[in-house]
Design a protein around this motif. Structure first.
Motif, PDB file in Angstrom:
ATOM      1  N   SER A   1      42.545   0.816  37.344  1.00  0.00           N
ATOM      2  CA  SER A   1      42.150   1.583  36.162  1.00  0.00           C
ATOM      3  C   SER A   1      41.455   2.878  36.563  1.00  0.00           C
ATOM      4  CB  SER A   1      41.229   0.747  35.274  1.00  0.00           C
ATOM      5  OG  SER A   1      41.900  -0.401  34.790  1.00  0.00           O
ATOM      6  N   LEU A   2      40.581   2.782  37.570  1.00  0.00           N
ATOM      7  CA  LEU A   2      39.881   3.974  38.047  1.00  0.00           C
ATOM      8  C   LEU A   2      40.856   4.968  38.673  1.00  0.00           C
ATOM      9  CD1 LEU A   2      36.728   2.301  39.642  1.00  0.00           C
ATOM     10  CD2 LEU A   2      36.753   3.812  37.645  1.00  0.00           C
ATOM     11  N   LEU A   3      41.842   4.455  39.410  1.00  0.00           N
ATOM     12  CA  LEU A   3      42.853   5.343  40.005  1.00  0.00           C
ATOM     13  C   LEU A   3      43.642   6.055  38.916  1.00  0.00           C
ATOM     14  CD1 LEU A   3      44.459   6.404  42.452  1.00  0.00           C
ATOM     15  CD2 LEU A   3      45.955   4.411  42.195  1.00  0.00           C
ATOM     16  N   ILE A   4      44.082   5.294  37.917  1.00  0.00           N
ATOM     17  CA  ILE A   4      44.845   5.900  36.810  1.00  0.00           C
ATOM     18  C   ILE A   4      44.003   6.952  36.104  1.00  0.00           C
ATOM     19  CG2 ILE A   4      45.876   5.430  34.552  1.00  0.00           C
ATOM     20  CD1 ILE A   4      46.718   2.675  35.673  1.00  0.00           C
ATOM     21  N   PHE A   5      42.719   6.651  35.921  1.00  0.00           N
ATOM     22  CA  PHE A   5      41.810   7.599  35.286  1.00  0.00           C
ATOM     23  C   PHE A   5      41.722   8.889  36.108  1.00  0.00           C
ATOM     24  CE2 PHE A   5      37.282   8.943  34.400  1.00  0.00           C
ATOM     25  CZ  PHE A   5      37.556   9.438  33.129  1.00  0.00           C
TER      26      PHE A   5
END
Length: 494
Positions: A95-99
């Motif tokens: 999720s952090l990577l996608i963000f």
């Protein structure tokens, strides 16, 4: 004597005169930077602060307050990468990577592509949405890709995030490559920050060769050919014969190569003098005998980035031949769009992607037949391959350079239907100097690499006083021949 107001005006950002490697201001800036950097050379922390402050100021002189975007993106990705690394939950990591990806791509999209898509919406719906008053921040395409590669590599577990924010800001703002690349990866750069600063004779020779060679390519070859011939052809191709247009395309092939590779060489040379080794971005691309080889030699940092962070994640060659060809075409299509918000760039990327797919079919066919060509036949096939590849690349450059599709097709129409070879001598007499500079450019491009290595070694053996004298004489010669107004580098717009 210069007044305080005049001095301040020189030090402040001027939209009409952004700082360039080949501008007079840069020589004073670089001399002051090197003095401060050498004074700070024994302390890693001092070196980082000096380099970062000078880099941010350099970027400010190039694009004003958009320097804040570099600082903001550094803050965001420095923290996101650390959260990704320290999180034990795979869903949170993802999720952090996608963000991070959405933030970086979103920022790039907003400045670079908003008005392009507003135009498409208006065309499709007959709407009247007014374009936004946006100025593309210089270098945003380059440092966006550097941010993305950093967070992705941390997510993959290939590198550990840095603990010191200034180290990351230094990496991202490193002025030699900030505005026009190469696209440097954190894994290659950050480990060098903590290494002691030592300047060897090899570093001096290599750096001097790269800086002088880059300036020569940019000012003597690229700027001269463009300002005295190429720009006239592409301004309105319909006013010129097919012969003029064809030579203009050959000229532009040299212009864009010498312009971009010249700046890349200067970046590598400056980096080398300050203790950093950046991977080369060009390797005599017009010597390529296939389009696949061309993309291993042209804008190497971009093509390798697209391979590692787009082509391979799409499936690469792991999901069958048809999917591989689609992945190649799609990767280059996106690569074309990276260059600019224009259908011309998309078409340029699509042509290269299609050519790469076709070339892959050719390579696979030769492998299946186990065909091995040696001797004079191999040399002949190599020459034919170089000629075909060069002319295909030149054909694609027409769409890359032309302002519209109409201008591109107009130029190609002139070559096909209004060639007029009988004006060759008259044309030569009118542009003698330009044509000889073009010949010089191509001869230098096709020189064996051992000539380059010999010159580097020679410069490395010259004493410091001799090196300074060579640089002073070289710069004086450049001043005598360069145009009054420095030409903005082509890749500034990307």
């Amino acid at each position: 004597m210069i007044s305080v107001n005049e001095l301040l005006s020189e030090l402040l950002y001027d939209e009409k005169n952004p700082v360039l490697f080949n501008s007079g201001f840069f020589f004073y800036y670089f001399a002051l930077f090197m003095m401060c950097y050498l004074l700070a050379s024994r302390s890693k922390t001092a070196r980082v602060w000096v380099y970062t402050v000078f880099s941010l100021y350099f970027f400010y002189k190039a694009c004003g307050y958009y320097v804040g975007l570099v600082i903001l993106s550094a803050i965001v990705d420095f923290n996101l990468s650390r959260w990704i690394y320290h999180s034990s939950d795979k869903k949170v990591k993802k999720s952090l990577l996608i963000f991070s990806i959405l933030l970086n791509i979103g920022l790039l999209f907003y400045f670079k592509y908003t008005n392009f898509f507003i135009g498409i919406i208006n065309d499709v719906t007959a709407g009247h949405i007014h374009p936004l008053s946006l100025i593309l921040p210089i270098g945003i395409s380059f440092y966006t890709f550097e941010n993305l590669s950093y967070t992705i590599d941390v997510y993959r577990g290939e590198i550990k995030p840095v603990n010191n924010f200034m180290d990351y800001l230094f990496f991202l703002s490193f002025f030699p490559k900030l505005m026009m690349g190469p696209i440097v990866r954190a894994a290659d750069f950050i480990p060098q920050i903590s290494m002691p600063y030592r300047l060897t004779s090899e570093d001096i020779g290599k750096g001097m060769y790269l800086i002088m060679g880059g300036l020569f390519k940019k000012i003597i070859i690229s700027d001269f050919i463009y300002q005295n011939f190429v720009q006239y052809i592409f301004d309105d191709p319909s006013k010129h014969t097919g012969l003029e247009c064809l030579i203009g395309v050959y000229g532009y092939a040299l212009v864009i190569y010498c312009d971009f590779s010249g700046y890349s060489d200067m970046a590598l040379g400056i980096a080398r003098w300050t203790g950093f080794k950046i991977p080369p971005n060009f390797d005599s691309p017009y010597q390529s005998s296939s389009i696949t080889e061309f993309w291993r030699r042209w804008h190497i940092s971009l093509s390798s980035w697209l391979r590692d962070y787009l082509y391979i994640p799409l499936g690469g060659n792991r999901k069958g031949k048809v999917r591989q060809y689609i992945n190649l075409a799609l990767t280059m299509l996106i690569g074309g769009f990276w260059h600019g918000a224009s259908w011309n760039f998309i078409f340029w990327g699509a042509m290269h992607g299609s050519a790469l797919a076709v070339d892959k079919v050719r390579i696979d066919w030769l492998k299946k037949r186990k065909t091995v060509i040696t001797g004079w036949k191999a040399t002949l096939f190599k020459i034919i391959g170089v000629l075909i590849t060069f002319h295909f690349v030149c054909f694609c450059w027409v769409f890359f350079k032309a302002a519209t599709f109409h201008d591109a097709w107009s130029l190609l129409h002139q070559v096909a239907y209004d060639f007029q070879p009988e004006i060759a001598m008259e044309l030569y007499q009118g542009y003698t100097a330009v044509f000889w500079v073009m010949v010089l450019g191509f001869v230098l491009h096709f020189l064996p690499s051992r000539v380059e290595f010999s010159l580097e070694k020679f410069l490395g053996r010259v004493p410091v006083v001799g090196s300074v004298a060579i640089m002073v004489v070289f710069i004086w010669l450049l001043v005598q021949v360069k145009s009054t107004q420095p030409m903005i580098p082509i890749y500034f717009q990307f």
